[in-house]
Scaffold this motif. Structure first.
Motif, PDB file in Angstrom:
ATOM      1  N   ALA A 125       0.761  -1.331   0.092  1.00 19.55           N
ATOM      2  CA  ALA A 125       0.094  -0.025  -0.015  1.00 19.55           C
ATOM      3  C   ALA A 125       0.797   1.217   0.068  1.00 19.55           C
ATOM      4  CB  ALA A 125      -0.986   0.178   1.381  1.00 19.55           C
ATOM      5  N   ARG A 126       2.014   1.322   0.793  1.00 21.39           N
ATOM      6  CA  ARG A 126       2.809   2.497   0.915  1.00 21.39           C
ATOM      7  C   ARG A 126       3.377   2.517  -0.382  1.00 21.39           C
ATOM      8  NH1 ARG A 126       3.976   0.491   6.015  1.00 21.39           N
ATOM      9  NH2 ARG A 126       5.985  -0.673   5.087  1.00 21.39           N
ATOM     10  N   SER A 127       3.823   1.578  -1.332  1.00 19.48           N
ATOM     11  CA  SER A 127       4.527   1.620  -2.411  1.00 19.48           C
ATOM     12  C   SER A 127       3.575   2.185  -3.541  1.00 19.48           C
ATOM     13  CB  SER A 127       5.254   0.347  -2.903  1.00 19.48           C
ATOM     14  OG  SER A 127       4.051  -0.522  -3.239  1.00 19.48           O
ATOM     15  N   ARG A 128       2.135   1.954  -3.363  1.00 17.83           N
ATOM     16  CA  ARG A 128       1.361   2.458  -4.576  1.00 17.83           C
ATOM     17  C   ARG A 128       0.776   3.870  -3.962  1.00 17.83           C
ATOM     18  NH1 ARG A 128      -1.097   0.155  -8.651  1.00 17.83           N
ATOM     19  NH2 ARG A 128      -3.212   0.602  -7.846  1.00 17.83           N
ATOM     20  N   ARG A 129       1.057   4.217  -2.838  1.00 12.51           N
ATOM     21  CA  ARG A 129       0.361   5.715  -2.435  1.00 12.51           C
ATOM     22  C   ARG A 129       0.841   6.904  -3.486  1.00 12.51           C
ATOM     23  NH1 ARG A 129       0.975   5.390   3.560  1.00 12.51           N
ATOM     24  NH2 ARG A 129      -0.584   3.580   3.323  1.00 12.51           N
ATOM     25  N   ALA A 130       1.984   6.766  -4.095  1.00 12.69           N
ATOM     26  CA  ALA A 130       2.403   7.959  -4.954  1.00 12.69           C
ATOM     27  C   ALA A 130       1.327   8.147  -6.115  1.00 12.69           C
ATOM     28  CB  ALA A 130       3.825   7.883  -5.245  1.00 12.69           C
ATOM     29  N   ALA A 131       1.021   7.156  -6.560  1.00 10.16           N
ATOM     30  CA  ALA A 131      -0.031   7.184  -7.622  1.00 10.16           C
ATOM     31  C   ALA A 131      -1.491   7.327  -7.465  1.00 10.16           C
ATOM     32  CB  ALA A 131       0.143   5.958  -8.585  1.00 10.16           C
ATOM     33  N   THR A 132      -1.903   7.644  -6.125  1.00 10.11           N
ATOM     34  CA  THR A 132      -3.262   7.484  -5.948  1.00 10.11           C
ATOM     35  C   THR A 132      -3.840   8.886  -5.934  1.00 10.11           C
ATOM     36  OG1 THR A 132      -2.767   8.059  -3.507  1.00 10.11           O
ATOM     37  CG2 THR A 132      -2.855   5.654  -4.173  1.00 10.11           C
ATOM     38  N   ARG A 133      -5.389   9.068  -5.865  1.00 10.28           N
ATOM     39  CA  ARG A 133      -5.938  10.314  -5.955  1.00 10.28           C
ATOM     40  C   ARG A 133      -6.531  10.676  -4.560  1.00 10.28           C
ATOM     41  NH1 ARG A 133     -10.073   7.983 -10.867  1.00 10.28           N
ATOM     42  NH2 ARG A 133      -8.539   7.106 -12.275  1.00 10.28           N
ATOM     43  N   MET A 165      -7.458  -1.423   1.860  1.00  7.29           N
ATOM     44  CA  MET A 165      -7.921  -0.785   0.777  1.00  7.29           C
ATOM     45  C   MET A 165      -7.754   0.615   0.859  1.00  7.29           C
ATOM     46  SD  MET A 165     -11.862  -2.384  -0.349  1.00  7.29           S
ATOM     47  CE  MET A 165     -12.558  -2.239   1.613  1.00  7.29           C
ATOM     48  N   LEU A 166      -8.135   1.163   1.916  1.00  3.47           N
ATOM     49  CA  LEU A 166      -7.624   2.862   2.145  1.00  3.47           C
ATOM     50  C   LEU A 166      -6.296   3.066   1.905  1.00  3.47           C
ATOM     51  CD1 LEU A 166     -10.130   3.180   5.301  1.00  3.47           C
ATOM     52  CD2 LEU A 166     -10.699   3.814   2.776  1.00  3.47           C
ATOM     53  N   GLY A 167      -5.522   2.148   2.719  1.00  4.79           N
ATOM     54  CA  GLY A 167      -4.084   2.539   2.713  1.00  4.79           C
ATOM     55  C   GLY A 167      -3.747   2.514   0.923  1.00  4.79           C
ATOM     56  N   THR A 168      -4.184   1.699   0.002  1.00  4.65           N
ATOM     57  CA  THR A 168      -3.758   1.351  -1.033  1.00  4.65           C
ATOM     58  C   THR A 168      -4.241   2.573  -2.090  1.00  4.65           C
ATOM     59  OG1 THR A 168      -3.904  -1.021  -1.326  1.00  4.65           O
ATOM     60  CG2 THR A 168      -3.981   0.056  -3.212  1.00  4.65           C
ATOM     61  N   ALA A 169      -5.583   3.161  -1.700  1.00 12.32           N
ATOM     62  CA  ALA A 169      -6.107   4.037  -2.605  1.00 12.32           C
ATOM     63  C   ALA A 169      -5.701   5.458  -2.302  1.00 12.32           C
ATOM     64  CB  ALA A 169      -7.563   3.878  -2.607  1.00 12.32           C
ATOM     65  N   LEU A 170      -5.632   5.857  -0.905  1.00 11.27           N
ATOM     66  CA  LEU A 170      -5.440   7.185  -0.431  1.00 11.27           C
ATOM     67  C   LEU A 170      -4.008   7.480  -0.031  1.00 11.27           C
ATOM     68  CD1 LEU A 170      -8.444   7.420   2.174  1.00 11.27           C
ATOM     69  CD2 LEU A 170      -8.423   7.979  -0.137  1.00 11.27           C
TER      70      LEU A 170
END
Length: 252
Positions: A125-133, A165-170
């Motif tokens: 989730a942390r690795s994905r966070r840079a590309a989130t909305r 879910m929230l950690g991945t998306a936000l």
């Protein structure tokens, strides 16, 4: 109910409230205790859901500082959590008890897998966070609704599902995500509790003991959660969950 039984339920409620505030798998403490004391599985999960609702509120209050600035998210995702909880509660009330008895061991096993995998999920989730909305994109409300359905039917590990879910998306800190998770878990638990009070037949003595314990544990967990050793906590929850699986398989 004998005194030792009441104490066992109260202590389980305290542990569940504390763990729900920090991670979210407290049902794996209270549900096996109720089963061990002879409560039928559906009655146990209904009573557990009602009893844990006040603890969810105390957890959300304990994280009130981290909730500042997230009012729009709480309203948006809270509405989906409410609808999901009603859907899950409807399934629990209307499906035959045999379905619940067959499905719950699988759900508990799934919860245990999530708990074991939680560190990897958090890292991903942390690795994905840079590309989130900012608000998580259009699929996040659907995911929150699905988590509400799951939790309305059987609440174990709903917090871990929401955190992943929230950690991945936000694009937020883990503490602010945990605060939002606690708020949504309260919406689900409170909605399911009201639904079950109206349409089901809970064991009120167990409800009261779990509620009292979860309020104390929830507030303490929110205050002290950052000091807990997550590995030890995760191991205890997994062991309790596996014991519950074995008990259900043997019983049914």
């Amino acid at each position: 109910m004998e005194l030792w039984e009441a104490l066992a339920i109260l202590v389980a409620g305290m542990g569940a409230g504390a763990i729900n505030a920090v991670v979210g798998s407290g049902t794996l403490f209270t549900f096996p205790v109720l089963l061990a004391l002879g409560y039928p599985p559906v009655t146990a999960t209904i009573s557990n859901s009602i009893g844990l609702a006040p603890g969810s509120l105390s957890s959300a209050i304990g994280y009130r500082r981290e909730l500042r600035g997230q009012r729009r998210r709480v309203l948006r995702f809270g509405a989906m959590s409410l609808l999901g909880a009603v859907t899950g509660g409807t399934l629990l009330i209307n499906l035959p008890s045999e379905v619940f008895e067959r499905v719950v061991p699988v759900l508990i096993g799934f919860a245990c897998v999530l708990i074991i995998a939680q560190p990897r999920i958090a890292a991903w989730a942390r690795s994905r966070r840079a590309a989130t909305r900012p608000d998580g994109g259009p699929l996040l409300p659907i995911g929150v609704y699905s988590a509400g359905v799951y939790a309305g039917y059987f609440a174990a590990a709903q917090g871990i599902i929401l955190l992943s879910m929230l950690g991945t998306a936000l694009d937020e800190s883990i503490q602010r995500i945990n605060a939002l998770k606690n708020a949504l878990a309260f919406v689900v638990n409170a909605t399911a509790a009201l639904f079950y009070i109206v349409f089901a037949d809970p064991a009120w003595a167990a409800v009261g003991l779990i509620a009292g314990g979860s309020v104390l544990g929830g507030y303490a967990g929110a205050s002290l959660g950052r000091r807990l050793r997550p590995g030890v906590l995760r191991a205890v929850v997994v062991v309790v969950g596996l014991v519950a699986v074995v008990q259900l398989v043997v019983q049914f």
